[in-house]
Write a protein that holds these residues in place. Sequence first.
Motif: not given
Length: 201
Positions: A95-102
Motif C-alpha cells: 500500500c505504501s507505494r500508492f497511499c499517502r500514509e500507512i
Amino acid sequence: MESAMQSGGDEDDIICLDESFFINDDYQLTTFKYGDEVLQLFCLQSASTDYDLTGQLVWPGAELLNNYLSNNKQILHGRSIIELGSGVGVTGILCSRFCREIVLTDHNDEVIKVLKKNIDVHSSGTVSHADSFAEKLEWGNNSQLKEILQRHPGGFDLILGADICFQHSSIPLLFDTVVQLLLFKGRGCKFLLAYVSRART
C-alpha cells in the motif's frame, strides 16, 4: 535454563525455559510479486513454536488481499490507511507505494521488530511514496488506540486486515477496534478484510 525446587522432602526438577527458546528469528529476505509490484521482505519460511508469533509468516489471506489491491490501486491513491495485524508488513508495504500514509500495527513486540525492519528496507528506496509507521496495537486496548489516533488526528480512510480472524476468541476485540476506527473517521472510512479458510472439510 533454571532448575531445582524442594517439594515435600523430594527433590523435583523444575525446568524453566527462556522464551527465546520458542522464538525463531531466522528471517530470510523473500521476494513477493503482486501484478507489476515486486516486494522483498524479511520473514520466516515456517512458523515459530509459539502460536502468538504467527505474524512472522506471510499467510494466504495476505496474498489474496495483495492481489486484489494490486488490481485496484485506485482505492489506495492519496489515502490514509491503517492495517490491523500487519505481521511482517507485506500488505502495508504494498500500500505504501500508492497511499499517502500507512500505519502498520501488531500486538507482538517480536513481530514489530521485523515489521520495523521491513519498513526501513522499503522507506530507504524510491518506490515507497507514503509516510510509514509501525505501532503496537492490541485489539480492544483503548489506550493504545487513543494514542495512535492522537498521532494521526485525521483518522484513516481505509482499515485493512488479512488473515486475522483465525483465533475466534479475538474476533469481538477486533471488531470493537474496527468500529472505533470507523466512528472516529466518520463517512468515507471503509474496512476491507481478507480471509482464506484453511479448515479441512
